[in-house]
Design a protein around this motif. Structure first.
Motif, PDB file in Angstrom:
ATOM      1  N   ALA A 268       0.833  -1.203   0.000  1.00 28.91           N
ATOM      2  CA  ALA A 268       0.000   0.000   0.000  1.00 28.91           C
ATOM      3  C   ALA A 268       0.868   1.255   0.000  1.00 28.91           C
ATOM      4  N   GLU A 269       1.942   1.238   0.765  1.00 34.01           N
ATOM      5  CA  GLU A 269       2.833   2.395   0.817  1.00 34.01           C
ATOM      6  C   GLU A 269       3.522   2.616  -0.525  1.00 34.01           C
ATOM      7  N   LEU A 270       3.974   1.544  -1.171  1.00 32.86           N
ATOM      8  CA  LEU A 270       4.632   1.666  -2.467  1.00 32.86           C
ATOM      9  C   LEU A 270       3.682   2.175  -3.542  1.00 32.86           C
ATOM     10  N   LEU A 271       2.414   1.774  -3.457  1.00 30.89           N
ATOM     11  CA  LEU A 271       1.417   2.200  -4.441  1.00 30.89           C
ATOM     12  C   LEU A 271       0.757   3.523  -4.063  1.00 30.89           C
ATOM     13  N   CYS A 272       1.106   4.044  -2.896  1.00 23.74           N
ATOM     14  CA  CYS A 272       0.499   5.296  -2.389  1.00 23.74           C
ATOM     15  C   CYS A 272      -1.018   5.162  -2.279  1.00 23.74           C
ATOM     16  N   THR A 273      -1.466   4.057  -1.713  1.00 23.45           N
ATOM     17  CA  THR A 273      -2.888   3.810  -1.502  1.00 23.45           C
ATOM     18  C   THR A 273      -3.101   3.395  -0.050  1.00 23.45           C
ATOM     19  N   THR A 274      -4.348   3.146   0.292  1.00 23.95           N
ATOM     20  CA  THR A 274      -4.641   2.581   1.604  1.00 23.95           C
ATOM     21  C   THR A 274      -4.431   1.071   1.526  1.00 23.95           C
ATOM     22  N   GLU A 275      -4.476   0.406   2.655  1.00 28.61           N
ATOM     23  CA  GLU A 275      -4.300  -1.055   2.678  1.00 28.61           C
ATOM     24  C   GLU A 275      -5.486  -1.769   2.038  1.00 28.61           C
ATOM     25  N   ARG A 276      -6.585  -1.086   1.927  1.00 27.27           N
ATOM     26  CA  ARG A 276      -7.785  -1.699   1.349  1.00 27.27           C
ATOM     27  C   ARG A 276      -7.569  -2.121  -0.107  1.00 27.27           C
ATOM     28  N   PHE A 277      -6.836  -1.310  -0.877  1.00 28.79           N
ATOM     29  CA  PHE A 277      -6.617  -1.619  -2.291  1.00 28.79           C
ATOM     30  C   PHE A 277      -5.843  -2.919  -2.493  1.00 28.79           C
ATOM     31  N   PRO A 278      -4.656  -3.117  -1.873  1.00 28.21           N
ATOM     32  CA  PRO A 278      -3.976  -4.406  -2.064  1.00 28.21           C
ATOM     33  C   PRO A 278      -4.785  -5.586  -1.510  1.00 28.21           C
ATOM     34  N   ARG A 279      -5.535  -5.360  -0.443  1.00 25.12           N
ATOM     35  CA  ARG A 279      -6.383  -6.445   0.081  1.00 25.12           C
ATOM     36  C   ARG A 279      -7.464  -6.821  -0.929  1.00 25.12           C
ATOM     37  N   ARG A 280      -7.998  -5.815  -1.635  1.00 25.14           N
ATOM     38  CA  ARG A 280      -8.997  -6.104  -2.664  1.00 25.14           C
ATOM     39  C   ARG A 280      -8.373  -6.863  -3.829  1.00 25.14           C
ATOM     40  N   LEU A 281      -7.145  -6.484  -4.219  1.00 22.85           N
ATOM     41  CA  LEU A 281      -6.442  -7.205  -5.281  1.00 22.85           C
ATOM     42  C   LEU A 281      -6.262  -8.675  -4.904  1.00 22.85           C
ATOM     43  N   ILE A 282      -5.947  -8.911  -3.643  1.00 21.97           N
ATOM     44  CA  ILE A 282      -5.762 -10.280  -3.153  1.00 21.97           C
ATOM     45  C   ILE A 282      -7.088 -11.026  -3.161  1.00 21.97           C
ATOM     46  N   ALA A 283      -8.135 -10.405  -2.649  1.00 23.54           N
ATOM     47  CA  ALA A 283      -9.450 -11.052  -2.575  1.00 23.54           C
ATOM     48  C   ALA A 283      -9.993 -11.383  -3.957  1.00 23.54           C
ATOM     49  N   GLU A 284      -9.726 -10.523  -4.937  1.00 22.03           N
ATOM     50  CA  GLU A 284     -10.196 -10.748  -6.310  1.00 22.03           C
ATOM     51  C   GLU A 284      -9.219 -11.585  -7.129  1.00 22.03           C
ATOM     52  N   ARG A 285      -8.137 -12.039  -6.497  1.00 25.64           N
ATOM     53  CA  ARG A 285      -7.102 -12.856  -7.151  1.00 25.64           C
ATOM     54  C   ARG A 285      -6.523 -12.154  -8.378  1.00 25.64           C
ATOM     55  N   ARG A 286      -6.318 -10.833  -8.261  1.00 25.53           N
ATOM     56  CA  ARG A 286      -5.763 -10.050  -9.369  1.00 25.53           C
ATOM     57  C   ARG A 286      -4.259  -9.882  -9.247  1.00 25.53           C
ATOM     58  N   ILE A 287      -3.666 -10.357  -8.146  1.00 23.66           N
ATOM     59  CA  ILE A 287      -2.228 -10.278  -7.940  1.00 23.66           C
ATOM     60  C   ILE A 287      -1.771 -11.570  -7.264  1.00 23.66           C
ATOM     61  N   VAL A 288      -0.558 -11.984  -7.581  1.00 29.75           N
ATOM     62  CA  VAL A 288       0.017 -13.189  -6.980  1.00 29.75           C
ATOM     63  C   VAL A 288       0.348 -12.896  -5.524  1.00 29.75           C
ATOM     64  N   PHE A 289       0.037 -13.836  -4.642  1.00 28.25           N
ATOM     65  CA  PHE A 289       0.376 -13.662  -3.233  1.00 28.25           C
ATOM     66  C   PHE A 289       0.714 -15.003  -2.621  1.00 28.25           C
ATOM     67  N   VAL A 290       1.371 -14.949  -1.472  1.00 27.26           N
ATOM     68  CA  VAL A 290       1.774 -16.148  -0.743  1.00 27.26           C
ATOM     69  C   VAL A 290       1.134 -16.079   0.631  1.00 27.26           C
ATOM     70  N   LYS A 291       0.553 -17.179   1.055  1.00 30.65           N
ATOM     71  CA  LYS A 291      -0.044 -17.230   2.378  1.00 30.65           C
ATOM     72  C   LYS A 291       0.806 -18.130   3.262  1.00 30.65           C
ATOM     73  N   VAL A 292       1.260 -17.580   4.363  1.00 35.43           N
ATOM     74  CA  VAL A 292       2.035 -18.340   5.346  1.00 35.43           C
ATOM     75  C   VAL A 292       1.228 -18.288   6.629  1.00 35.43           C
ATOM     76  N   GLY A 293       0.509 -19.366   6.898  1.00 32.09           N
ATOM     77  CA  GLY A 293      -0.416 -19.339   8.026  1.00 32.09           C
ATOM     78  C   GLY A 293      -1.504 -18.322   7.745  1.00 32.09           C
ATOM     79  N   ARG A 294      -1.661 -17.369   8.641  1.00 31.49           N
ATOM     80  CA  ARG A 294      -2.660 -16.327   8.392  1.00 31.49           C
ATOM     81  C   ARG A 294      -2.043 -15.058   7.819  1.00 31.49           C
ATOM     82  N   HIS A 295      -0.735 -15.082   7.588  1.00 33.08           N
ATOM     83  CA  HIS A 295      -0.038 -13.925   7.041  1.00 33.08           C
ATOM     84  C   HIS A 295      -0.038 -13.981   5.517  1.00 33.08           C
TER      85      HIS A 295
END
Length: 70
Positions: free
Chosen positions: A12-39
């Motif tokens: 979010a800091e790199l994109l100059c947005t709130t945390e909501r935007f990257p979380r939405r990208l993750i929820a919509e599967r629009r960006i690759v992510f790695v889940k380690v436990g709940r992180h």
């Protein structure tokens, strides 16, 4: 060189947005992510690929088909 894994807050800091935007990208599967436990972590290369894929290039100068009035 190994890929850095970024937190949602760092993305979010790199994109100059709130945390909501990257979380939405993750929820919509629009960006690759790695889940380690709940992180959730986003590889830096995936963020760069997302930015590259969504970068809009400027349009070159077009020649107008209409002529200017004298």
């Amino acid at each position: 060189m190994a890929d850095r894994y970024l937190t949602v807050a760092q993305v979010a800091e790199l994109l100059c947005t709130t945390e909501r935007f990257p979380r939405r990208l993750i929820a919509e599967r629009r960006i690759v992510f790695v889940k380690v436990g709940r992180h959730v972590r986003i590889p830096e290369s995936a963020l760069n690929a997302f930015i590259d894929a969504n970068t809009v290039q400027p349009i070159g100068r077009r020649r107008s088909s209409l002529r200017r009035a004298a």
